[in-house]
Write a protein that holds these residues in place. Structure first.
Motif, PDB file in Angstrom:
ATOM      1  N   ILE A 295     -20.917  12.573 -15.516  1.00  0.00           N
ATOM      2  CA  ILE A 295     -20.424  13.647 -16.362  1.00  0.00           C
ATOM      3  C   ILE A 295     -19.057  13.285 -16.908  1.00  0.00           C
ATOM      4  CG2 ILE A 295     -21.750  15.584 -15.452  1.00  0.00           C
ATOM      5  CD1 ILE A 295     -19.732  16.019 -13.364  1.00  0.00           C
ATOM      6  N   TYR A 296     -18.681  13.935 -17.996  1.00  0.00           N
ATOM      7  CA  TYR A 296     -17.410  13.660 -18.647  1.00  0.00           C
ATOM      8  C   TYR A 296     -16.267  13.815 -17.647  1.00  0.00           C
ATOM      9  CZ  TYR A 296     -13.502  14.020 -21.792  1.00  0.00           C
ATOM     10  OH  TYR A 296     -12.304  13.826 -22.407  1.00  0.00           O
ATOM     11  N   CYS A 297     -15.349  12.887 -17.645  1.00  0.00           N
ATOM     12  CA  CYS A 297     -14.209  12.923 -16.729  1.00  0.00           C
ATOM     13  C   CYS A 297     -13.374  14.176 -16.962  1.00  0.00           C
ATOM     14  CB  CYS A 297     -13.358  11.685 -16.922  1.00  0.00           C
ATOM     15  SG  CYS A 297     -12.078  11.525 -15.689  1.00  0.00           S
ATOM     16  N   LEU A 298     -13.063  14.849 -15.892  1.00  0.00           N
ATOM     17  CA  LEU A 298     -12.390  16.139 -15.936  1.00  0.00           C
ATOM     18  C   LEU A 298     -11.096  16.117 -16.738  1.00  0.00           C
ATOM     19  CD1 LEU A 298     -12.581  19.025 -14.854  1.00  0.00           C
ATOM     20  CD2 LEU A 298     -11.422  18.267 -12.801  1.00  0.00           C
ATOM     21  N   TYR A 299     -10.342  15.048 -16.685  1.00  0.00           N
ATOM     22  CA  TYR A 299      -9.036  15.023 -17.335  1.00  0.00           C
ATOM     23  C   TYR A 299      -8.954  14.041 -18.494  1.00  0.00           C
ATOM     24  CZ  TYR A 299      -7.935  17.974 -13.472  1.00  0.00           C
ATOM     25  OH  TYR A 299      -7.948  19.005 -12.575  1.00  0.00           O
ATOM     26  N   GLY A 300     -10.060  13.650 -19.046  1.00  0.00           N
ATOM     27  CA  GLY A 300     -10.067  12.878 -20.279  1.00  0.00           C
ATOM     28  C   GLY A 300      -9.349  11.542 -20.233  1.00  0.00           C
ATOM     29  N   GLY A 301      -9.255  10.913 -19.103  1.00  0.00           N
ATOM     30  CA  GLY A 301      -8.710   9.577 -19.033  1.00  0.00           C
ATOM     31  C   GLY A 301      -7.543   9.395 -18.080  1.00  0.00           C
ATOM     32  N   LEU A 302      -6.592  10.340 -18.032  1.00  0.00           N
ATOM     33  CA  LEU A 302      -5.454  10.187 -17.144  1.00  0.00           C
ATOM     34  C   LEU A 302      -5.305  11.397 -16.241  1.00  0.00           C
ATOM     35  CD1 LEU A 302      -2.763   8.713 -19.554  1.00  0.00           C
ATOM     36  CD2 LEU A 302      -4.158   7.484 -17.882  1.00  0.00           C
ATOM     37  N   GLY A 303      -4.970  11.141 -15.002  1.00  0.00           N
ATOM     38  CA  GLY A 303      -4.740  12.215 -14.049  1.00  0.00           C
ATOM     39  C   GLY A 303      -3.576  11.867 -13.141  1.00  0.00           C
ATOM     40  N   ILE A 304      -3.120  12.853 -12.384  1.00  0.00           N
ATOM     41  CA  ILE A 304      -2.041  12.667 -11.423  1.00  0.00           C
ATOM     42  C   ILE A 304      -2.527  13.146 -10.066  1.00  0.00           C
ATOM     43  CG2 ILE A 304       0.310  13.343 -10.785  1.00  0.00           C
ATOM     44  CD1 ILE A 304       0.872  13.821 -13.715  1.00  0.00           C
ATOM     45  N   ALA A 305      -2.249  12.365  -9.032  1.00  0.00           N
ATOM     46  CA  ALA A 305      -2.642  12.733  -7.673  1.00  0.00           C
ATOM     47  C   ALA A 305      -1.755  13.871  -7.174  1.00  0.00           C
ATOM     48  CB  ALA A 305      -2.535  11.524  -6.753  1.00  0.00           C
ATOM     49  N   LYS A 306      -2.372  14.968  -6.711  1.00  0.00           N
ATOM     50  CA  LYS A 306      -1.615  16.088  -6.125  1.00  0.00           C
ATOM     51  C   LYS A 306      -1.074  15.718  -4.753  1.00  0.00           C
ATOM     52  CE  LYS A 306      -4.392  19.832  -8.123  1.00  0.00           C
ATOM     53  NZ  LYS A 306      -5.250  20.981  -7.749  1.00  0.00           N
TER      54      LYS A 306
ATOM     55  N   THR B 232     -11.251   1.962  -0.644  1.00  0.00           N
ATOM     56  CA  THR B 232     -11.018   0.826  -1.549  1.00  0.00           C
ATOM     57  C   THR B 232      -9.551   0.717  -1.947  1.00  0.00           C
ATOM     58  OG1 THR B 232     -11.538   2.160  -3.497  1.00  0.00           O
ATOM     59  CG2 THR B 232     -13.363   0.931  -2.494  1.00  0.00           C
ATOM     60  N   GLY B 233      -8.751   1.727  -1.625  1.00  0.00           N
ATOM     61  CA  GLY B 233      -7.336   1.716  -1.968  1.00  0.00           C
ATOM     62  C   GLY B 233      -6.760   3.114  -1.842  1.00  0.00           C
ATOM     63  N   THR B 234      -5.470   3.244  -2.162  1.00  0.00           N
ATOM     64  CA  THR B 234      -4.826   4.559  -2.111  1.00  0.00           C
ATOM     65  C   THR B 234      -4.045   4.803  -3.398  1.00  0.00           C
ATOM     66  OG1 THR B 234      -2.860   3.715  -1.012  1.00  0.00           O
ATOM     67  CG2 THR B 234      -4.599   4.577   0.400  1.00  0.00           C
ATOM     68  N   ILE B 235      -3.859   6.082  -3.688  1.00  0.00           N
ATOM     69  CA  ILE B 235      -3.010   6.515  -4.800  1.00  0.00           C
ATOM     70  C   ILE B 235      -1.967   7.450  -4.198  1.00  0.00           C
ATOM     71  CG2 ILE B 235      -2.879   7.673  -7.027  1.00  0.00           C
ATOM     72  CD1 ILE B 235      -5.879   7.131  -7.385  1.00  0.00           C
ATOM     73  N   PRO B 236      -0.693   7.083  -4.246  1.00  0.00           N
ATOM     74  CA  PRO B 236       0.347   7.962  -3.701  1.00  0.00           C
ATOM     75  C   PRO B 236       0.454   9.265  -4.502  1.00  0.00           C
ATOM     76  CG  PRO B 236       1.169   5.713  -3.980  1.00  0.00           C
ATOM     77  CD  PRO B 236      -0.152   5.788  -4.681  1.00  0.00           C
ATOM     78  N   ALA B 237       0.878  10.317  -3.847  1.00  0.00           N
ATOM     79  CA  ALA B 237       1.066  11.606  -4.511  1.00  0.00           C
ATOM     80  C   ALA B 237       2.015  11.440  -5.697  1.00  0.00           C
ATOM     81  CB  ALA B 237       1.632  12.626  -3.525  1.00  0.00           C
ATOM     82  N   GLY B 238       1.658  12.071  -6.808  1.00  0.00           N
ATOM     83  CA  GLY B 238       2.492  12.029  -8.007  1.00  0.00           C
ATOM     84  C   GLY B 238       2.254  10.844  -8.915  1.00  0.00           C
ATOM     85  N   LYS B 239       1.434   9.897  -8.499  1.00  0.00           N
ATOM     86  CA  LYS B 239       1.168   8.713  -9.323  1.00  0.00           C
ATOM     87  C   LYS B 239       0.076   8.986 -10.347  1.00  0.00           C
ATOM     88  CE  LYS B 239       4.129   5.950  -7.530  1.00  0.00           C
ATOM     89  NZ  LYS B 239       5.242   5.424  -8.287  1.00  0.00           N
ATOM     90  N   ILE B 240       0.181   8.335 -11.500  1.00  0.00           N
ATOM     91  CA  ILE B 240      -0.794   8.463 -12.582  1.00  0.00           C
ATOM     92  C   ILE B 240      -1.886   7.421 -12.389  1.00  0.00           C
ATOM     93  CG2 ILE B 240      -1.123   8.243 -15.080  1.00  0.00           C
ATOM     94  CD1 ILE B 240       1.811   9.160 -15.371  1.00  0.00           C
ATOM     95  N   PHE B 241      -3.113   7.808 -12.690  1.00  0.00           N
ATOM     96  CA  PHE B 241      -4.236   6.885 -12.598  1.00  0.00           C
ATOM     97  C   PHE B 241      -5.129   7.058 -13.818  1.00  0.00           C
ATOM     98  CE2 PHE B 241      -5.285  10.720 -10.301  1.00  0.00           C
ATOM     99  CZ  PHE B 241      -6.486  11.101 -10.883  1.00  0.00           C
ATOM    100  N   ASN B 242      -5.980   6.075 -14.042  1.00  0.00           N
ATOM    101  CA  ASN B 242      -6.936   6.106 -15.148  1.00  0.00           C
ATOM    102  C   ASN B 242      -8.279   6.571 -14.617  1.00  0.00           C
ATOM    103  OD1 ASN B 242      -8.292   5.761 -17.537  1.00  0.00           O
ATOM    104  ND2 ASN B 242      -8.213   3.535 -17.514  1.00  0.00           N
ATOM    105  N   CYS B 243      -8.817   7.627 -15.203  1.00  0.00           N
ATOM    106  CA  CYS B 243     -10.104   8.165 -14.771  1.00  0.00           C
ATOM    107  C   CYS B 243     -11.205   7.648 -15.686  1.00  0.00           C
ATOM    108  CB  CYS B 243     -10.045   9.690 -14.816  1.00  0.00           C
ATOM    109  SG  CYS B 243     -11.544  10.456 -14.250  1.00  0.00           S
ATOM    110  N   LYS B 244     -12.245   7.088 -15.108  1.00  0.00           N
ATOM    111  CA  LYS B 244     -13.358   6.553 -15.891  1.00  0.00           C
ATOM    112  C   LYS B 244     -14.430   7.616 -16.157  1.00  0.00           C
ATOM    113  CE  LYS B 244     -11.824   2.426 -16.300  1.00  0.00           C
ATOM    114  NZ  LYS B 244     -11.392   1.958 -17.597  1.00  0.00           N
TER     115      LYS B 244
END
Length: 121
Positions: free
Chosen positions: A43-54, A70-82
């Motif tokens: 389904i379409y990615c909820l945030y259209g490409g970029l999100g931030i970890a709460k 597979t890895g971690t994303i620290p709180a407040g970091k931006i990631f690319n959503c596929k």
């Protein structure tokens, strides 16, 4: 008169259902894909490409808390959503849900719970 009311009622329900489906289908131009390995619909990615970890998130190989990390994303970091996908249910970040986002962060890929991310402002 009763038959007309039933018909109009059924038409109203059909319109409401159709409106609900189109409102949740994603933006115009979003493509629909099918995942052949598991049979679940992507389904379409909820945030259209970029999100931030709460919160600090563990990326997982499958859309489940039991999936291999597979890895971690620290709180407040931006990631690319596929894309987003329905997976195993969870109770995290104040929500009971089954929405997962497939993301890329620091060249690592994996699923994170959709309830624990927010849109990039």
């Amino acid at each position: 008169m009763i038959r007309v009311r039933k018909t109009l009622g059924a038409m109203t329900v059909a319109l409401v259902v159709a409106a609900g489906v189109s409102a949740t289908a994603g933006p115009a131009g979003a493509t629909s894909k099918t995942r052949t390995t598991s049979g679940s619909a992507l389904i379409y990615c909820l945030y259209g490409g970029l999100g931030i970890a709460k919160v600090t998130l563990t990326m997982r190989k499958s859309p489940s808390l039991g999936g291999a990390p597979t890895g971690t994303i620290p709180a407040g970091k931006i990631f690319n959503c596929k894309y987003g996908e329905i997976g195993a249910g969870y109770n995290l970040c104040g929500r009971v849900w089954n929405r997962w986002e497939y993301v890329v962060h620091n060249d690592k890929k994996g699923y994170v719970p959709g309830a624990c991310v927010r849109a990039l402002d």
